[in-house]
Design a protein around this motif. Structure first.
Motif, PDB file in Angstrom:
ATOM      1  N   CYS A   6       0.766  -1.465   0.610  1.00  0.00           N
ATOM      2  CA  CYS A   6       0.249   0.050  -0.005  1.00  0.00           C
ATOM      3  C   CYS A   6       0.869   1.275  -0.066  1.00  0.00           C
ATOM      4  O   CYS A   6       1.620   1.376   0.093  1.00  0.00           O
ATOM      5  CB  CYS A   6      -0.895  -0.082   0.991  1.00  0.00           C
ATOM      6  SG  CYS A   6      -2.061  -1.686   1.288  1.00  0.00           S
ATOM      7  N   HIS A   8       0.211   3.440   1.683  1.00  0.00           N
ATOM      8  CA  HIS A   8       0.107   3.926   3.147  1.00  0.00           C
ATOM      9  C   HIS A   8      -0.447   3.282   3.786  1.00  0.00           C
ATOM     10  O   HIS A   8      -1.209   2.305   3.176  1.00  0.00           O
ATOM     11  CB  HIS A   8      -0.461   5.400   3.153  1.00  0.00           C
ATOM     12  CG  HIS A   8      -1.165   5.970   4.440  1.00  0.00           C
ATOM     13  ND1 HIS A   8      -0.179   7.215   4.833  1.00  0.00           N
ATOM     14  CD2 HIS A   8      -2.178   5.748   4.651  1.00  0.00           C
ATOM     15  CE1 HIS A   8      -1.771   7.412   6.270  1.00  0.00           C
ATOM     16  NE2 HIS A   8      -2.509   6.556   5.692  1.00  0.00           N
ATOM     17  N   LYS A   9      -0.168   2.873   5.403  1.00  0.00           N
ATOM     18  CA  LYS A   9      -0.990   2.261   6.319  1.00  0.00           C
ATOM     19  C   LYS A   9      -2.016   2.960   6.787  1.00  0.00           C
ATOM     20  O   LYS A   9      -1.896   4.155   7.880  1.00  0.00           O
ATOM     21  CB  LYS A   9       0.071   1.559   6.988  1.00  0.00           C
ATOM     22  CG  LYS A   9      -1.099   0.341   7.968  1.00  0.00           C
ATOM     23  CD  LYS A   9      -0.774  -0.823   7.374  1.00  0.00           C
ATOM     24  CE  LYS A   9      -1.835  -1.941   8.539  1.00  0.00           C
ATOM     25  NZ  LYS A   9      -2.383  -2.846   7.943  1.00  0.00           N
ATOM     26  N   CYS A  10      -3.083   2.993   6.313  1.00  0.00           N
ATOM     27  CA  CYS A  10      -4.228   3.578   7.202  1.00  0.00           C
ATOM     28  C   CYS A  10      -4.866   3.219   8.753  1.00  0.00           C
ATOM     29  O   CYS A  10      -4.099   2.386   9.279  1.00  0.00           O
ATOM     30  CB  CYS A  10      -5.710   2.418   6.399  1.00  0.00           C
ATOM     31  SG  CYS A  10      -5.605   3.375   4.577  1.00  0.00           S
ATOM     32  N   PHE A  12      -6.255   2.369  10.252  1.00  0.00           N
ATOM     33  CA  PHE A  12      -8.105   1.560  11.323  1.00  0.00           C
ATOM     34  C   PHE A  12      -7.338   0.879  10.625  1.00  0.00           C
ATOM     35  O   PHE A  12      -8.105  -0.766  11.458  1.00  0.00           O
ATOM     36  CB  PHE A  12      -9.404   2.410  10.924  1.00  0.00           C
ATOM     37  CG  PHE A  12      -9.353   1.852   9.253  1.00  0.00           C
ATOM     38  CD1 PHE A  12     -10.001   0.440   8.978  1.00  0.00           C
ATOM     39  CD2 PHE A  12      -8.772   2.965   8.612  1.00  0.00           C
ATOM     40  CE1 PHE A  12      -9.486   0.747   6.993  1.00  0.00           C
ATOM     41  CE2 PHE A  12      -8.771   3.285   6.901  1.00  0.00           C
ATOM     42  CZ  PHE A  12      -9.192   1.681   6.336  1.00  0.00           C
ATOM     43  N   ALA A  17      -1.095  -5.391   5.159  1.00  0.00           N
ATOM     44  CA  ALA A  17      -1.023  -4.735   4.357  1.00  0.00           C
ATOM     45  C   ALA A  17      -0.091  -3.845   4.798  1.00  0.00           C
ATOM     46  O   ALA A  17       0.330  -2.974   5.649  1.00  0.00           O
ATOM     47  CB  ALA A  17      -1.998  -3.489   3.907  1.00  0.00           C
ATOM     48  N   GLY A  60      -6.236  -7.316  -1.104  1.00  0.00           N
ATOM     49  CA  GLY A  60      -4.753  -6.472  -0.853  1.00  0.00           C
ATOM     50  C   GLY A  60      -5.382  -5.460   0.806  1.00  0.00           C
ATOM     51  O   GLY A  60      -5.913  -6.119   0.849  1.00  0.00           O
ATOM     52  N   GLY A  61      -4.304  -5.364   0.961  1.00  0.00           N
ATOM     53  CA  GLY A  61      -3.134  -3.933   0.483  1.00  0.00           C
ATOM     54  C   GLY A  61      -3.991  -3.474  -0.683  1.00  0.00           C
ATOM     55  O   GLY A  61      -5.369  -3.352  -1.172  1.00  0.00           O
ATOM     56  N   THR A  62      -3.059  -3.531  -1.858  1.00  0.00           N
ATOM     57  CA  THR A  62      -3.303  -2.588  -2.860  1.00  0.00           C
ATOM     58  C   THR A  62      -3.060  -3.140  -4.634  1.00  0.00           C
ATOM     59  O   THR A  62      -1.639  -2.482  -4.884  1.00  0.00           O
ATOM     60  CB  THR A  62      -3.231  -0.507  -3.120  1.00  0.00           C
ATOM     61  OG1 THR A  62      -3.780  -0.119  -1.449  1.00  0.00           O
ATOM     62  CG2 THR A  62      -3.766  -0.191  -3.369  1.00  0.00           C
ATOM     63  N   THR A  95      -6.999   1.387  -4.637  1.00  0.00           N
ATOM     64  CA  THR A  95      -7.332   1.975  -3.958  1.00  0.00           C
ATOM     65  C   THR A  95      -7.297   3.445  -5.271  1.00  0.00           C
ATOM     66  O   THR A  95      -7.009   3.249  -6.883  1.00  0.00           O
ATOM     67  CB  THR A  95      -6.156   2.984  -3.412  1.00  0.00           C
ATOM     68  OG1 THR A  95      -4.960   2.879  -3.896  1.00  0.00           O
ATOM     69  CG2 THR A  95      -5.967   2.678  -2.382  1.00  0.00           C
ATOM     70  N   ARG A 132      -6.641   8.355   5.571  1.00  0.00           N
ATOM     71  CA  ARG A 132      -6.836   7.396   4.506  1.00  0.00           C
ATOM     72  C   ARG A 132      -5.755   8.379   3.816  1.00  0.00           C
ATOM     73  O   ARG A 132      -5.591   9.882   4.493  1.00  0.00           O
ATOM     74  CB  ARG A 132      -8.036   7.516   3.264  1.00  0.00           C
ATOM     75  CG  ARG A 132      -9.251   6.448   3.990  1.00  0.00           C
ATOM     76  CD  ARG A 132      -8.834   4.891   2.991  1.00  0.00           C
ATOM     77  NE  ARG A 132      -8.833   4.873   2.066  1.00  0.00           N
ATOM     78  CZ  ARG A 132      -8.800   3.861   1.636  1.00  0.00           C
ATOM     79  NH1 ARG A 132      -9.276   2.163   2.429  1.00  0.00           N
ATOM     80  NH2 ARG A 132      -8.457   3.962   0.387  1.00  0.00           N
TER      81      ARG A 132
HETATM   82  S1  SF4 Z   1      -5.215  -2.462   2.600  1.00  0.00           S
HETATM   83 FE1  SF4 Z   1      -7.167  -0.819   2.530  1.00  0.00          FE
HETATM   84  S2  SF4 Z   1      -7.572  -0.136   4.179  1.00  0.00           S
HETATM   85 FE2  SF4 Z   1      -5.807  -1.280   4.590  1.00  0.00          FE
HETATM   86  S3  SF4 Z   1      -3.089   0.212   4.496  1.00  0.00           S
HETATM   87 FE3  SF4 Z   1      -3.889  -1.291   2.324  1.00  0.00          FE
HETATM   88  S4  SF4 Z   1      -5.447   0.601   1.253  1.00  0.00           S
HETATM   89 FE4  SF4 Z   1      -5.284   1.484   3.576  1.00  0.00          FE
END
Ligand code: SF4
Length: 377
Positions: A6, A8-10, A12, A17, A60-62, A95, A132
């Motif tokens: 990803c 960036h790590k969101c 929540f 990921a 994922g992930g992305t 994303t 996000r």
């Molecule tokens: S998997 Fe989705 S919610 Fe989790 S960090 Fe990656 S984009 Fe964010």
């Protein structure tokens, strides 16, 4: 197929990921290919049946961040062991800000025929609050780029119960989704209540008792608004959190809810094969060292399978196919649970068609308690 990278790590997120590991992507795809090869070779030794996949989900992930040659490599590795059915539903999760028109076009060439885009909210303040790294304008640009590239089956993901979100702001987000769906090929919408990982950084800014979250009544009101708004716009609720235009239900997710078998590969991936649920480690480093290290296995006995089948089927609005259930478990649920079903029906929480037992819209908010009453002893 789980791709864990990803941008960036969101704040929540509890998925396997990871942000900042782009340099290890080529190595990851090698390990993933090794896992696919090993697990499917073993499967073929034990089972002589040809493997035909009805769906393939690259999640994922992305995965939208992965290079196209890496995705091509993964698909061709899989195809050494499996045949993808001619109408295989092939989804890729991304994303919105990872989408470019060129990339989205490459995905189509690869056979991706369903794009699942994590929008979460159209309000910048909420996106920022939940940690996000995209904005409303990037969300719109991403969707438009996918459409320009030619995608005709787009699914949007949303969340509710977010910090700083109100019923009015959630309605605004839904209105925007419905407005876009009037002229863009948005065929499917998912919306889940926010679940915050234990120790999630979000809790430092917004602890669970923060006034920035709606209370329980507010949460139920959001869910009811979601169902009403999307159904009015022609999206049929076919599962508690999933809505689709006619013929665009996610076949991949329906496999889970019908409690049917599926393979899964990648860090943190869960599978259900030959009556055994197993899961890979969620640790990136452990997975990279040995994809099978730290994996867990649970054989599901007949009783466990029965309970899971009942619970998962009742999440779907079409409900539990009573004849299928009887054939699979030799149990006539209508006779065994006649008293409970009569009471639930009287309370307007379940309904019976000729073939199915369904939870009503009113029953959806107390679904877990209904399921508890229907489990057979
Ligand atoms: S998997 Fe989705 S919610 Fe989790 S960090 Fe990656 S984009 Fe964010």
């Amino acid at each position: 197929m789980h791709i864990p990278f990803c941008s960036h790590k969101c704040h929540f997120c509890d998925f396997a990921a990871f942000a900042g590991l782009e340099a290890r992507e080529p190595e990851y795809f090698q390990v993933l290919a090794r896992e696919i090869t090993t697990r499917l070779t073993d499967f073929q030794k034990e089972n002589e049946a040809e493997i035909v996949l009805d769906t393939l989900f690259v999640g994922g992930g992305t995965p939208g961040l992965a290079r196209i040659d890496e995705l091509v490599f993964m698909k061709s590795t899989l195809e050494q062991f499996c045949t993808l059915s001619p109408d295989c539903e092939t989804s890729l999760e991304t994303t919105p800000h990872a989408i470019t028109e060129a990339k989205a076009f490459d995905w189509l060439q690869l056979g991706i025929n369903r794009l699942s885009i994590g929008i979460e909210s159209f309000q910048d303040s909420e996106l920022k609050a939940m940690g996000r790294d995209h904005s409303r304008s990037q969300a719109l640009a991403g969707i438009e780029a996918a459409v320009r590239a030619g995608h005709q089956n787009i699914s949007l993901d949303f969340m509710y119960g977010l910090p700083e979100q109100t019923l009015a702001s959630f309605k605004d987000t839904l209105r925007e989704a419905v407005r876009l769906a009037e002229y863009l090929p948005i065929q499917h919408i998912s919306a889940y209540g926010l679940e915050i990982a234990v120790n999630a950084p979000l809790l430092l800014r917004y602890p669970r008792d923060s006034k920035a979250y709606v209370d329980e009544d507010g949460f139920v009101a959001m869910f009811e608004t979601l169902v009403e708004t999307l159904e009015e716009a022609g999206f049929k609720q076919y599962e508690v959190s999933n809505f689709a235009r006619e013929g665009f239900e996610s076949r991949h997710n329906i496999t889970y809810w019908k409690n049917e078998p599926y393979f899964a590969f990648g860090v943190g991936a869960h599978r259900y094969v030959n009556g055994v649920r197993s899961a890979n480690t969620k640790s990136f480093n452990v997975y990279m060292r040995d994809f099978d290290e730290g994996s867990t296995r649970e054989a599901i006995d007949h009783r466990g399978e029965e309970m899971e089948t009942l619970m998962l089927a009742l999440r779907m609005r079409r409900g539990l196919d009573l004849e299928d259930f009887q054939k699979r478990f030799q149990k006539d649920l209508l006779s065994l649970k006649a008293k409970e079903i009569a009471i639930l029906k009287k309370e307007g929480l379940v309904q019976l068609s000729d073939t199915h037992l369904q939870i009503t819209r009113k029953g959806l908010t107390v679904m877990n308690s209904i399921i508890g009453k229907l489990l057979t002893g």
